[in-house]
Design a protein around this motif. Structure first.
Motif, PDB file in Angstrom:
ATOM      1  N   LEU A  73       0.834  -1.207   0.000  1.00 51.18           N
ATOM      2  CA  LEU A  73       0.000   0.000   0.000  1.00 51.18           C
ATOM      3  C   LEU A  73       0.871   1.260   0.000  1.00 51.18           C
ATOM      4  CD1 LEU A  73      -2.769  -1.069   2.549  1.00 51.18           C
ATOM      5  CD2 LEU A  73      -3.050  -0.717   0.095  1.00 51.18           C
ATOM      6  N   TYR A  74       1.955   1.237   0.766  1.00 47.92           N
ATOM      7  CA  TYR A  74       2.857   2.397   0.822  1.00 47.92           C
ATOM      8  C   TYR A  74       3.496   2.643  -0.542  1.00 47.92           C
ATOM      9  CZ  TYR A  74       6.787   5.376   2.023  1.00 47.92           C
ATOM     10  OH  TYR A  74       7.688   6.408   2.064  1.00 47.92           O
ATOM     11  N   LYS A 126      -3.247  11.794  -0.759  1.00 48.97           N
ATOM     12  CA  LYS A 126      -4.495  11.183  -0.312  1.00 48.97           C
ATOM     13  C   LYS A 126      -4.291   9.708   0.005  1.00 48.97           C
ATOM     14  CE  LYS A 126      -9.363  10.442  -1.585  1.00 48.97           C
ATOM     15  NZ  LYS A 126      -9.441   9.321  -0.702  1.00 48.97           N
ATOM     16  N   ALA A 127      -3.551   9.011  -0.854  1.00 53.43           N
ATOM     17  CA  ALA A 127      -3.289   7.582  -0.629  1.00 53.43           C
ATOM     18  C   ALA A 127      -2.432   7.380   0.625  1.00 53.43           C
ATOM     19  CB  ALA A 127      -2.609   6.972  -1.848  1.00 53.43           C
ATOM     20  N   LEU A 128      -1.459   8.249   0.851  1.00 51.62           N
ATOM     21  CA  LEU A 128      -0.635   8.154   2.062  1.00 51.62           C
ATOM     22  C   LEU A 128      -1.475   8.394   3.312  1.00 51.62           C
ATOM     23  CD1 LEU A 128       2.568  10.012   0.830  1.00 51.62           C
ATOM     24  CD2 LEU A 128       2.394   7.571   1.400  1.00 51.62           C
ATOM     25  N   ALA A 129      -2.355   9.397   3.250  1.00 49.97           N
ATOM     26  CA  ALA A 129      -3.230   9.682   4.391  1.00 49.97           C
ATOM     27  C   ALA A 129      -4.169   8.508   4.662  1.00 49.97           C
ATOM     28  CB  ALA A 129      -4.022  10.961   4.142  1.00 49.97           C
ATOM     29  N   ASP A 130      -4.696   7.901   3.590  1.00 48.93           N
ATOM     30  CA  ASP A 130      -5.569   6.729   3.748  1.00 48.93           C
ATOM     31  C   ASP A 130      -4.817   5.577   4.406  1.00 48.93           C
ATOM     32  OD1 ASP A 130      -7.676   8.077   2.598  1.00 48.93           O
ATOM     33  OD2 ASP A 130      -7.490   7.093   0.638  1.00 48.93           O
ATOM     34  N   LEU A 131      -3.598   5.335   3.955  1.00 46.72           N
ATOM     35  CA  LEU A 131      -2.785   4.272   4.544  1.00 46.72           C
ATOM     36  C   LEU A 131      -2.546   4.536   6.028  1.00 46.72           C
ATOM     37  CD1 LEU A 131      -0.832   1.856   4.651  1.00 46.72           C
ATOM     38  CD2 LEU A 131       0.927   3.377   3.739  1.00 46.72           C
ATOM     39  N   ALA A 132      -2.159   5.749   6.359  1.00 47.78           N
ATOM     40  CA  ALA A 132      -1.881   6.094   7.758  1.00 47.78           C
ATOM     41  C   ALA A 132      -3.124   5.951   8.628  1.00 47.78           C
ATOM     42  CB  ALA A 132      -1.332   7.516   7.844  1.00 47.78           C
ATOM     43  N   GLN A 133      -4.282   6.228   8.061  1.00 51.02           N
ATOM     44  CA  GLN A 133      -5.529   6.114   8.822  1.00 51.02           C
ATOM     45  C   GLN A 133      -5.952   4.652   8.973  1.00 51.02           C
ATOM     46  OE1 GLN A 133      -8.899   8.068   7.033  1.00 51.02           O
ATOM     47  NE2 GLN A 133     -10.085   7.979   8.917  1.00 51.02           N
ATOM     48  N   ALA A 148       4.723   1.170   8.191  1.00 51.15           N
ATOM     49  CA  ALA A 148       4.325   1.779   6.919  1.00 51.15           C
ATOM     50  C   ALA A 148       3.557   3.080   7.153  1.00 51.15           C
ATOM     51  CB  ALA A 148       3.491   0.797   6.101  1.00 51.15           C
ATOM     52  N   ALA A 149       2.734   3.120   8.206  1.00 49.88           N
ATOM     53  CA  ALA A 149       1.982   4.343   8.520  1.00 49.88           C
ATOM     54  C   ALA A 149       2.921   5.467   8.947  1.00 49.88           C
ATOM     55  CB  ALA A 149       0.953   4.064   9.611  1.00 49.88           C
ATOM     56  N   VAL A 174       3.278  13.456  14.291  1.00 47.32           N
ATOM     57  CA  VAL A 174       2.854  12.052  14.429  1.00 47.32           C
ATOM     58  C   VAL A 174       4.079  11.134  14.351  1.00 47.32           C
ATOM     59  CG1 VAL A 174       1.537  10.171  13.373  1.00 47.32           C
ATOM     60  CG2 VAL A 174       0.523  12.447  13.566  1.00 47.32           C
ATOM     61  N   VAL A 175       4.982  11.430  13.429  1.00 47.16           N
ATOM     62  CA  VAL A 175       6.194  10.616  13.287  1.00 47.16           C
ATOM     63  C   VAL A 175       7.030  10.686  14.562  1.00 47.16           C
ATOM     64  CG1 VAL A 175       8.344  10.291  11.998  1.00 47.16           C
ATOM     65  CG2 VAL A 175       6.234  10.871  10.789  1.00 47.16           C
TER      66      VAL A 175
END
Length: 181
Positions: free
Chosen positions: A63-64, A78-85, A92-93, A132-133
């Motif tokens: 996914l990442y 958007k895809a990175l934010a979706d993965l993190a959520q 990976a998040a 967050v990191v």
């Protein structure tokens, strides 16, 4: 003595040794069988758990990588934010937050002289991703250091030099033994 006779005697010695061992273990055979069965079950359960963990880990990184290869920065973010959520407590998040923060920092720094209000919002988003990191990246000190530095750059770009200096001092304080130290 012939070769054939010697082999027969050796076979008898081996057979006698095996028979002797079996007779000594015989009374405990049920316990040994149960022990072997328990070890076999534990091994199978352990292998199954390991398989599913590895499969989940592979999915997270897929996914990442998929998110990073999106065609536009907005789709990537958007895809990175979706993965993190969807995978909040995974490596990976954490990487997704770092990538999104870095992307927002780059966009905000590029846009700061064209549309200051939009750039400030983007830079604030970068700071939030980097925070967050730092918060979740205890197992990844180099990522946390990179995020601390990104926080400093974002504040400096916004013109908030006091917060930028605080962030840079945190980089120095935390990073004496890191790649950035």
């Amino acid at each position: 003595m012939s070769k054939q006779r010697r082999q027969e005697l050796e076979k008898n010695i081996v057979a006698d040794s095996v028979e002797s061992a079996i007779s000594r273990v015989g009374p405990y055979a049920a316990y040994v069988g149960i022990g072997v069965a328990v070890l076999l079950v534990i091994s199978l359960i352990s292998l199954s758990i390991s398989h599913f963990q590895n499969k989940a880990l592979g999915t997270q990184w897929s996914l990442y990588i998929s998110a990073q290869s999106r065609s536009t920065p907005s789709k990537r973010d958007k895809a990175l934010a979706d993965l993190a959520q969807r995978q909040p407590d995974t490596a990976a998040a954490i990487w997704a937050h770092l990538a999104k923060g870095s992307s927002d920092l780059e966009t905000g720094a590029r846009d700061i002289f064209e549309s200051r209000d939009d750039a400030i919002g983007t830079l604030n988003s970068a700071v939030e991703s980097f925070k967050v990191v730092v918060k979740k990246g205890a197992d990844y000190p180099d990522l946390a250091q990179h995020a601390r530095y990104g926080i400093g750059v974002a504040h400096e770009t916004k013109g908030d030099l006091k917060k930028a200096i605080e962030a840079y001092e945190e980089v120095v304080k935390k990073g004496e033994k890191s790649a950035m130290g």
